[in-house]
Design a protein around this motif. Structure first.
Motif, PDB file in Angstrom:
ATOM      1  N   HIS A 679       0.848  -1.191   0.000  1.00 21.08           N
ATOM      2  CA  HIS A 679       0.000   0.000   0.000  1.00 21.08           C
ATOM      3  C   HIS A 679       0.886   1.244   0.000  1.00 21.08           C
ATOM      4  O   HIS A 679       1.795   1.331   0.805  1.00 21.08           O
ATOM      5  CB  HIS A 679      -0.865   0.018   1.263  1.00 21.08           C
ATOM      6  CG  HIS A 679      -2.064  -0.857   1.159  1.00 21.08           C
ATOM      7  ND1 HIS A 679      -3.330  -0.405   1.399  1.00 21.08           N
ATOM      8  CD2 HIS A 679      -2.194  -2.159   0.829  1.00 21.08           C
ATOM      9  CE1 HIS A 679      -4.187  -1.392   1.223  1.00 21.08           C
ATOM     10  NE2 HIS A 679      -3.518  -2.469   0.885  1.00 21.08           N
ATOM     11  N   PRO A 680       0.630   2.179  -0.905  1.00 22.16           N
ATOM     12  CA  PRO A 680       1.454   3.394  -0.890  1.00 22.16           C
ATOM     13  C   PRO A 680       1.128   4.243   0.344  1.00 22.16           C
ATOM     14  O   PRO A 680       0.045   4.122   0.913  1.00 22.16           O
ATOM     15  CB  PRO A 680       1.017   4.111  -2.170  1.00 22.16           C
ATOM     16  CG  PRO A 680      -0.353   3.602  -2.458  1.00 22.16           C
ATOM     17  CD  PRO A 680      -0.420   2.207  -1.934  1.00 22.16           C
ATOM     18  N   VAL A 682      -0.251   7.286   1.905  1.00 20.13           N
ATOM     19  CA  VAL A 682      -1.175   8.303   1.402  1.00 20.13           C
ATOM     20  C   VAL A 682      -1.635   9.212   2.530  1.00 20.13           C
ATOM     21  O   VAL A 682      -1.663   8.829   3.688  1.00 20.13           O
ATOM     22  CB  VAL A 682      -2.423   7.675   0.730  1.00 20.13           C
ATOM     23  CG1 VAL A 682      -2.066   7.024  -0.588  1.00 20.13           C
ATOM     24  CG2 VAL A 682      -3.088   6.682   1.665  1.00 20.13           C
ATOM     25  N   ASP A 687      -7.495   7.744  -1.002  1.00 22.87           N
ATOM     26  CA  ASP A 687      -6.460   7.257  -1.921  1.00 22.87           C
ATOM     27  C   ASP A 687      -6.085   5.811  -1.598  1.00 22.87           C
ATOM     28  O   ASP A 687      -5.795   5.025  -2.496  1.00 22.87           O
ATOM     29  CB  ASP A 687      -5.216   8.157  -1.854  1.00 22.87           C
ATOM     30  CG  ASP A 687      -5.503   9.525  -2.474  1.00 22.87           C
ATOM     31  OD1 ASP A 687      -6.385   9.591  -3.351  1.00 22.87           O
ATOM     32  OD2 ASP A 687      -4.871  10.514  -2.064  1.00 22.87           O
ATOM     33  N   LYS A 690      -8.787   3.785  -3.121  1.00 20.90           N
ATOM     34  CA  LYS A 690      -8.631   3.723  -4.588  1.00 20.90           C
ATOM     35  C   LYS A 690      -7.536   2.739  -4.976  1.00 20.90           C
ATOM     36  O   LYS A 690      -7.658   2.011  -5.961  1.00 20.90           O
ATOM     37  CB  LYS A 690      -8.265   5.111  -5.142  1.00 20.90           C
ATOM     38  CG  LYS A 690      -9.391   6.097  -5.052  1.00 20.90           C
ATOM     39  CD  LYS A 690     -10.063   6.251  -6.406  1.00 20.90           C
ATOM     40  CE  LYS A 690     -11.217   7.232  -6.315  1.00 20.90           C
ATOM     41  NZ  LYS A 690     -12.372   6.889  -7.105  1.00 20.90           N
ATOM     42  N   TYR A 691      -6.465   2.745  -4.189  1.00 20.10           N
ATOM     43  CA  TYR A 691      -5.381   1.803  -4.478  1.00 20.10           C
ATOM     44  C   TYR A 691      -5.907   0.371  -4.378  1.00 20.10           C
ATOM     45  O   TYR A 691      -5.677  -0.463  -5.249  1.00 20.10           O
ATOM     46  CB  TYR A 691      -4.205   2.020  -3.507  1.00 20.10           C
ATOM     47  CG  TYR A 691      -3.168   0.933  -3.635  1.00 20.10           C
ATOM     48  CD1 TYR A 691      -2.237   0.961  -4.674  1.00 20.10           C
ATOM     49  CD2 TYR A 691      -3.150  -0.148  -2.748  1.00 20.10           C
ATOM     50  CE1 TYR A 691      -1.307  -0.065  -4.819  1.00 20.10           C
ATOM     51  CE2 TYR A 691      -2.222  -1.176  -2.891  1.00 20.10           C
ATOM     52  CZ  TYR A 691      -1.305  -1.129  -3.933  1.00 20.10           C
ATOM     53  OH  TYR A 691      -0.401  -2.149  -4.086  1.00 20.10           O
ATOM     54  N   GLU A 694      -8.154  -0.361  -7.324  1.00 25.06           N
ATOM     55  CA  GLU A 694      -7.531  -0.441  -8.645  1.00 25.06           C
ATOM     56  C   GLU A 694      -6.446  -1.502  -8.741  1.00 25.06           C
ATOM     57  O   GLU A 694      -6.149  -2.003  -9.828  1.00 25.06           O
ATOM     58  CB  GLU A 694      -6.943   0.924  -9.028  1.00 25.06           C
ATOM     59  CG  GLU A 694      -8.035   1.893  -9.476  1.00 25.06           C
ATOM     60  CD  GLU A 694      -7.652   3.364  -9.290  1.00 25.06           C
ATOM     61  OE1 GLU A 694      -6.444   3.653  -9.148  1.00 25.06           O
ATOM     62  OE2 GLU A 694      -8.582   4.206  -9.266  1.00 25.06           O
ATOM     63  N   THR A 695      -5.835  -1.857  -7.601  1.00 22.71           N
ATOM     64  CA  THR A 695      -4.695  -2.761  -7.662  1.00 22.71           C
ATOM     65  C   THR A 695      -4.951  -4.095  -6.958  1.00 22.71           C
ATOM     66  O   THR A 695      -4.686  -5.154  -7.510  1.00 22.71           O
ATOM     67  CB  THR A 695      -3.449  -2.076  -7.043  1.00 22.71           C
ATOM     68  OG1 THR A 695      -3.353  -0.768  -7.616  1.00 22.71           O
ATOM     69  CG2 THR A 695      -2.185  -2.849  -7.336  1.00 22.71           C
TER      70      THR A 695
END
Ligand code: ADP
Ligand code: MG
Length: 731
Positions: A679-680, A682, A687, A690-691, A694-695
């Motif tokens: 996980h980035p 954020v 966000d 969304k990650y 989308e991922t």
């Protein structure tokens, strides 16, 4: 596991066969069968465990009873002077029913109900105990709010919260074979007065709608003294029932409520032989007991039947006001789950327990009733009744069109993302089905042409057009998310596991706004002028909002294109929809009607976005673990068996196919683990969502596809998870 003994002749069978045979031989846990025969009058227990108006009348001093009822009728808070007296009567009644403890029963933002049990007994100081339960304990409790989701509100305020008695929803007794518990429905707020639950905004929205509707009625119908309007709800609940043995053999069901792997069975609902089919005996016995338990709690059940998918069923109550109906809905979900275990079953409330098989929803029937018994969405017998009907119907259309995105957000959850928009449930696009007759009438009013066939005598209002309205057209559209069904709207897009509170809070609030807006244009009108005025208001409002009206097939591709041309929102998944909870149009209407402040909305938004991320993380980790420790090893074991099976062409082909399927599976497994581990960093929790959307979610889907391939290749004897073809069909 149910602890059912395995008969000796089964011990030699393959594990899966053994499971299936024992699952099919259920026996009730703990003597549930032979419960009282409900066809005998003496055994009709409706409301036996409810501190109902009748119980109050019998047990409270006359003056206290009258003051309590008067306060309730006026929608006022409980008068502290009578609280002690009510508390004593409630405790005595509860203890006579075997209750030893009481709880403030509330609905935090977790989505389920919460309770903390306190004993009725307190020490006397001389080693004895006496029963005590005062007005203060009835009215207010102090659970620690820090363990419940509070969004931003937790960050800046102290952790304490309090629960406050909601006297408009009756207290009830929950029974357990070893004791009983008095449950007091309560609201849950922070010390600063902010709502931390689902009940407070619902009650506020009911008040808001009542005020707006009463005001509109004073213009539309000045001779009828309506003083309160109640929104009503009847929620049709879908659920799955499966044998508990299969449930406990599937870590994905136990941990996440849905199957994360599982190949589609050869027989699904293609044959349509389950829907409305005869109910299997074990299931019927279960349903009868569920209904008996609910009857004791004063929850009136109206219908039961099989649903479309195999092992899927539905239960629907008689409608009640939104607050009581919502509490009763929570109780229904709880009782459905509790009673299932007595029959060796597990009740699954998840929106999509089985991929490729119809999911479960909750149809939220909604209307507005006056304290004089009138239904504002029921077409009437007189032109005047119909004016009122058209007015309120137009208000609903306007509200739903203006706040489509918010309505969509109010039903968003990870479970729903598997369902909305699939060809089984309404799409994520909100539209209204009026039925062809009613739609024709609105069209006629809009164009000013009228129905040629309408007799002049019926009009008699000095206006050109007022057609006769259909009483119940029987015109149905199963694909619409928001359908008019004769005398109510049916919001069909709710998820099966969700509390109906938020969607109803939204509906009540946005309809209140539309009613005020439309009524504002009628101010000062009366008599014939009024009829013309109403038709004019309906005409203008319908013209401006009819883009949301759609009578066709909501599942079709063409509708998606058409909806886009019309400019309707199509918020496909939870992270797309949730931001609308804090959109300016939402904040404006919720603040205007004092339903939720901007801060309260933000706290909810944050909680729901966080829940999305957390839920999916749990699913991803469970999926990885099952893949690594159950599915891959099963494939490896089978490869070992194949390795010693000789090298005939057939064996070699099976081996090669499985070996390459396993290679791909392991690759996808690693991809998914990597996606979920990375996980980035954020700033904004959206966000993170969304990650995940989308991922991580696509990586999970890719992994599942490979897992399901393995299921089709590995020998049945070694496959560690019960299959859909077993779980769904053995009853
Ligand atoms: P349908 O055939 O349209 O599904 P039903 O009569 O079976 O209609 O009712 C379905 C659900 O709608 C039931 O739970 C019922 O109690 C509820 N219902 C009926 N009238 C109202 C109303 N005025 N307000 C809210 N819910 C209602
Ligand atoms: Mg229905």
């Amino acid at each position: 596991m149910s602890g059912r003994p395995v008969p000796p002749r089964l011990r030699a069978m393959a594990r899966t066969r053994t499971q299936n045979v024992t699952a099919a031989q259920w026996s009730p846990n703990g003597g549930t069968l032979g419960a009282p025969d409900l066809t005998l009058p003496g055994n009709q227990v409706f409301g036996a465990n409810v501190f109902s108006v009748e119980v109050q009348r019998a047990r409270l001093p006359k003056t206290v009873f009258r003051r309590l009822q008067a306060g309730l009728d006026a929608g006022q808070a409980l008068d502290p002077e009578i609280a002690d007296s009510v508390a004593v009567a409630m405790r005595e009644w509860a203890m006579e029913q075997g209750a030893t403890h009481y709880t403030h029963w509330f609905q935090p933002l977790t989505g389920s109900t919460a309770e903390k049990h306190d004993s009725f007994y307190g020490p006397t100081g001389d080693g004895d105990a006496i029963a005590e339960f005062s007005g203060k304990e009835l009215i207010q409790g102090e659970p620690d709010a820090s363990s419940f989701p509070t969004g931003g509100i937790r960050a800046t305020f102290e952790a304490r919260g309090y629960t406050a008695w909601d006297p408009t929803s009756p207290a009830f007794i929950l029974e357990n074979p070893n004791g009983a518990l008095l449950c007091i429905p309560t609201a849950f707020a922070s010390w600063t007065g902010e709502a931390l639950d689902h009940k407070i905004p619902l009650l506020r929205s009911m008040d808001a709608l009542s005020k707006s509707a009463v005001k509109a009625l004073s213009i539309l119908d000045p001779d009828t003294p309506v003083s309160r309007v109640f929104t009503t709800i009847g929620a049709e609940q879908e659920y799955f029932l499966i044998d508990e043995q299969y449930y406990f053999e599937r870590p994905d069901l136990v941990t996440t409520g849905r199957t994360l792997y599982g190949a589609k069975p050869p027989k699904g609902h293609e044959l349509d032989d389950h829907y409305f089919g005869s109910i299997p005996e074990r299931v019927l016995a279960y349903m009868l007991e569920v209904e008996q338990e609910l009857a004791k709690l004063g929850v009136p059940i109206k219908t039961r039947h099989n649903e479309v998918a195999p092992a899927q069923y539905e239960i629907a109550p008689v409608f009640e006001n939104s607050n009581v109906g919502t509490d009763h809905q929570q109780l229904t979900m709880q009782i459905l789950q509790n009673v299932a275990r007595r029959y060796g079953l597990v009740c699954l409330l998840h929106e999509k327990p089985f991929a490729g098989v119809n999911g479960s929803g909750k149809h939220n029937n909604w209307s507005m009733s006056t304290d004089l018994g009138g239904n504002l969405l029921g077409p009437g017998d007189t032109p005047h009744d119909n004016l009122v009907f058209l007015f309120f119907c137009a208000a609903v259309i306007q509200a739903v069109n203006k706040h489509q995105a918010l309505l969509r957000a109010s039903i968003a959850s990870p479970g729903q993302d598997h369902r909305l928009g699939a060809n089984e449930a309404p799409p994520a696009i909100i539209s209204i089905f009026l039925g062809s007759e009613l739609e024709r009438i609105f069209e006629a009013i809009e164009s000013g042409t009228g129905e040629e066939s309408t007799p002049q005598a019926y009009l008699g209002l000095g206006t050109s057009v007022l057609p006769r309205l259909p009483k119940d057209s029987g015109d149905r559209n199963r694909t619409s998310p928001f359908a008019f069904t004769g005398n109510k709207f049916e919001f069909r897009a709710l998820g099966s596991s969700m509390s109906p509170s938020l969607p109803n809070t939204v509906l009540n609030t946005i309809v209140a706004e539309a009613i005020d807006e439309l009524a504002g244009r009628l101010e000062g009108a009366s008599g014939d002028e009024l009829a013309a005025g109403v038709l004019d208001v309906v005409k203008t409002s319908y013209a401006a909002n009819k883009q949301v009206v759609f009578g066709g097939d909501n599942y079709s591709e063409e509708w998606h294109d058409e909806a886009e041309r019309r400019g309707l929102h199509n918020l496909r998944q939870t992270p797309d929809a949730l931001p609308w909870l804090v959109a300016p149009s939402t904040v404006e209407v919720f603040e205007k009607y004092d339903v939720l402040s901007e801060r309260e909305l933000e706290s909810r938004y944050e909680v729901f976005v966080e829940q999305y991320v957390t839920n999916l993380n749990i699913e991803a980790e469970t999926m990885a673990e099952i893949g690594r420790t159950m599915l891959a090893p099963a494939a490896v074991n089978y490869l070992v068996q194949l390795g010693v099976a000789g090298d005939s062409a057939g064996v070699a082909r099976i081996k090669d196919e499985l070996a390459s399927a396993l290679d791909v599976f392991v690759e996808r497994l690693e991809d998914m683990e990597t996606a979920n581990a990375n996980h980035p960093e954020v700033e904004d929790v959206l966000d993170a969502a969304k990650y995940v959307q989308e991922t991580v979610v696509p990586a999970m889907e890719a992994l599942r596809a490979e897992g399901d391939k393995l299921e089709r290749l590995v020998t049945d004897a070694l496959w560690p998870l019960p299959k859909y073809s077993e779980v769904l069909f053995i009853k």
